[in-house]
Design a protein around this motif. Sequence first.
Motif, PDB file in Angstrom:
ATOM      1  N   HIS A  81       0.847  -1.192   0.000  1.00 19.85           N
ATOM      2  CA  HIS A  81       0.000   0.000   0.000  1.00 19.85           C
ATOM      3  C   HIS A  81       0.880   1.239   0.000  1.00 19.85           C
ATOM      4  N   MET A  82       0.873   1.998  -1.095  1.00 21.54           N
ATOM      5  CA  MET A  82       1.738   3.164  -1.230  1.00 21.54           C
ATOM      6  C   MET A  82       1.049   4.417  -0.689  1.00 21.54           C
ATOM      7  N   ALA A  83       0.819   4.419   0.615  1.00 20.11           N
ATOM      8  CA  ALA A  83       0.246   5.592   1.280  1.00 20.11           C
ATOM      9  C   ALA A  83       1.375   6.560   1.609  1.00 20.11           C
ATOM     10  N   PRO A  84       1.110   7.889   1.532  1.00 22.71           N
ATOM     11  CA  PRO A  84      -0.205   8.504   1.386  1.00 22.71           C
ATOM     12  C   PRO A  84      -0.656   8.750  -0.046  1.00 22.71           C
ATOM     13  N   SER A  85       0.182   8.499  -1.053  1.00 22.81           N
ATOM     14  CA  SER A  85      -0.220   8.811  -2.431  1.00 22.81           C
ATOM     15  C   SER A  85      -1.501   8.082  -2.821  1.00 22.81           C
ATOM     16  N   ALA A  86      -1.617   6.820  -2.393  1.00 24.96           N
ATOM     17  CA  ALA A  86      -2.771   6.017  -2.779  1.00 24.96           C
ATOM     18  C   ALA A  86      -4.072   6.552  -2.199  1.00 24.96           C
ATOM     19  N   TRP A  87      -3.984   7.396  -1.163  1.00 20.69           N
ATOM     20  CA  TRP A  87      -5.193   7.968  -0.570  1.00 20.69           C
ATOM     21  C   TRP A  87      -5.785   9.076  -1.430  1.00 20.69           C
ATOM     22  N   HIS A  88      -5.065   9.557  -2.414  1.00 17.39           N
ATOM     23  CA  HIS A  88      -5.453  10.785  -3.097  1.00 17.39           C
ATOM     24  C   HIS A  88      -5.620  10.610  -4.606  1.00 17.39           C
ATOM     25  N   GLY A  89      -5.985   9.434  -5.051  1.00 12.52           N
ATOM     26  CA  GLY A  89      -6.252   9.231  -6.465  1.00 12.52           C
ATOM     27  C   GLY A  89      -5.026   9.001  -7.307  1.00 12.52           C
ATOM     28  N   VAL A  90      -3.883   8.788  -6.690  1.00 15.12           N
ATOM     29  CA  VAL A  90      -2.654   8.524  -7.438  1.00 15.12           C
ATOM     30  C   VAL A  90      -2.626   7.059  -7.856  1.00 15.12           C
ATOM     31  N   THR A  91      -2.390   6.814  -9.137  1.00 17.14           N
ATOM     32  CA  THR A  91      -2.290   5.439  -9.627  1.00 17.14           C
ATOM     33  C   THR A  91      -0.898   5.105 -10.145  1.00 17.14           C
ATOM     34  N   THR A  92      -0.047   6.131 -10.296  1.00 19.66           N
ATOM     35  CA  THR A  92       1.354   5.914 -10.670  1.00 19.66           C
ATOM     36  C   THR A  92       2.215   6.876  -9.874  1.00 19.66           C
ATOM     37  N   ALA A  93       3.277   6.363  -9.264  1.00 16.53           N
ATOM     38  CA  ALA A  93       4.206   7.195  -8.506  1.00 16.53           C
ATOM     39  C   ALA A  93       5.608   7.018  -9.057  1.00 16.53           C
ATOM     40  N   ILE A  94       6.336   8.130  -9.163  1.00 16.72           N
ATOM     41  CA  ILE A  94       7.736   8.100  -9.575  1.00 16.72           C
ATOM     42  C   ILE A  94       8.595   8.285  -8.334  1.00 16.72           C
ATOM     43  N   MET A  95       9.503   7.353  -8.093  1.00 19.93           N
ATOM     44  CA  MET A  95      10.363   7.435  -6.912  1.00 19.93           C
ATOM     45  C   MET A  95      11.831   7.415  -7.344  1.00 19.93           C
ATOM     46  N   GLY A  96      12.715   7.600  -6.368  1.00 15.34           N
ATOM     47  CA  GLY A  96      14.131   7.703  -6.685  1.00 15.34           C
ATOM     48  C   GLY A  96      14.556   9.134  -6.940  1.00 15.34           C
ATOM     49  N   ASN A  97      13.730  10.094  -6.531  1.00 14.59           N
ATOM     50  CA  ASN A  97      14.029  11.511  -6.771  1.00 14.59           C
ATOM     51  C   ASN A  97      15.155  12.013  -5.873  1.00 14.59           C
ATOM     52  N   CYS A  98      15.649  13.197  -6.192  1.00 14.84           N
ATOM     53  CA  CYS A  98      16.641  13.909  -5.376  1.00 14.84           C
ATOM     54  C   CYS A  98      17.969  13.176  -5.274  1.00 14.84           C
ATOM     55  N   GLY A  99      18.202  12.211  -6.141  1.00  8.96           N
ATOM     56  CA  GLY A  99      19.474  11.507  -6.133  1.00  8.96           C
ATOM     57  C   GLY A  99      19.631  10.493  -5.021  1.00  8.96           C
ATOM     58  N   VAL A 100      18.579  10.223  -4.231  1.00 17.31           N
ATOM     59  CA  VAL A 100      18.699   9.274  -3.126  1.00 17.31           C
ATOM     60  C   VAL A 100      17.880   8.021  -3.402  1.00 17.31           C
TER      61      VAL A 100
END
Length: 330
Positions: A81-100
């Motif tokens: 469960h990818m909360a909190p994004s999944a709580w707000h209508g997000v169906t795709t998330a991009i991660m790995g930002n900010c070089g970390v």
Amino acid sequence: MSADPMSVEPTLIIRNGTIVDGTGAEPVEADLALAGDRIVGIGDFGAQSAAEEIDARGKLVTPGFVDIHTHYDGQAVWDKHMAPSAWHGVTTAIMGNCGVGFAPCKPEDREKLVELMEGVEDIPGPVLHEGLNWQWESFAEYLDVLEKLPRDMDLGVLLPHAAVRVYVMGERAIQLEHATPEDIARMREISADAVRAGAFGFSTSRTISHKSLAGDYTPTLRAQEAELTGIARGMADAGAGFLEIVSDWDEPDPETEFAMLRRIVEDSGRTAVFTLNQRHNRPDFWRDLLRLAGEAANDGLSIRPVVAPRPIGILLGLEGSQNPFSGTAT
């Protein structure tokens, strides 16, 4: 908008919702019919029935949102469960930002990357140590681990510069030393391999706000143009990927640093996005960045600013990576 009988029998009808389709068109109140995972009609389907129906009166019906800046790199390993994004209508998330992030990573460097994520994003170290199973070393192996766990949204993963730099340079990366030509060649190979394995692109950070738990600056802070160009060329070798960058734009000023980014984009043929920010000592800083991005666009270069759609909050604490005295001289 058609209200004609559908040629395909719907399995779900969402009725009476306010439809915002993402094209910029005005919202409309209508029914939306689906067959499986496909939209088969938008209109008034009062006489039509389906196995499942939802009354969305007074609610918005939209395409799934794409959250382009998240840090689920650890959570995605253990949580469906990818909360909190999944709580707000997000169906795709991009991660790995900010070089970390956590791949690629040698066993002896795991603590370094955990401390960096803990400092940059205030994700508690004990949680990361408990949840990360470290069944990977390369970026491709990390993607394989993610693939094995079903979850409630799709994920796109960026190759994090700090992980790459530490993987190639070890302690020299932590000490902010310049990469050698041999280091850069290896980073280029890793970048190309990551994109071929499925990386959406590459991310880096050039801001003093990003520090490890120990207070060390992010290993990518002073990476030179040759290093960033080499990594971007790796994406070009693989034929895909974009660059995500967050920066203070003070090396030595916005115009000079943006010119460097332009050269990297021109050289590699890749696109870039950057965090549109403002500095307290330069209130119109964001206007400068918009102007520079506009000039790049006029010249056919895609270097796009991105900005949060809502105000950003911050938690301050004497034991946190950000405290009330973080911006003071002493």
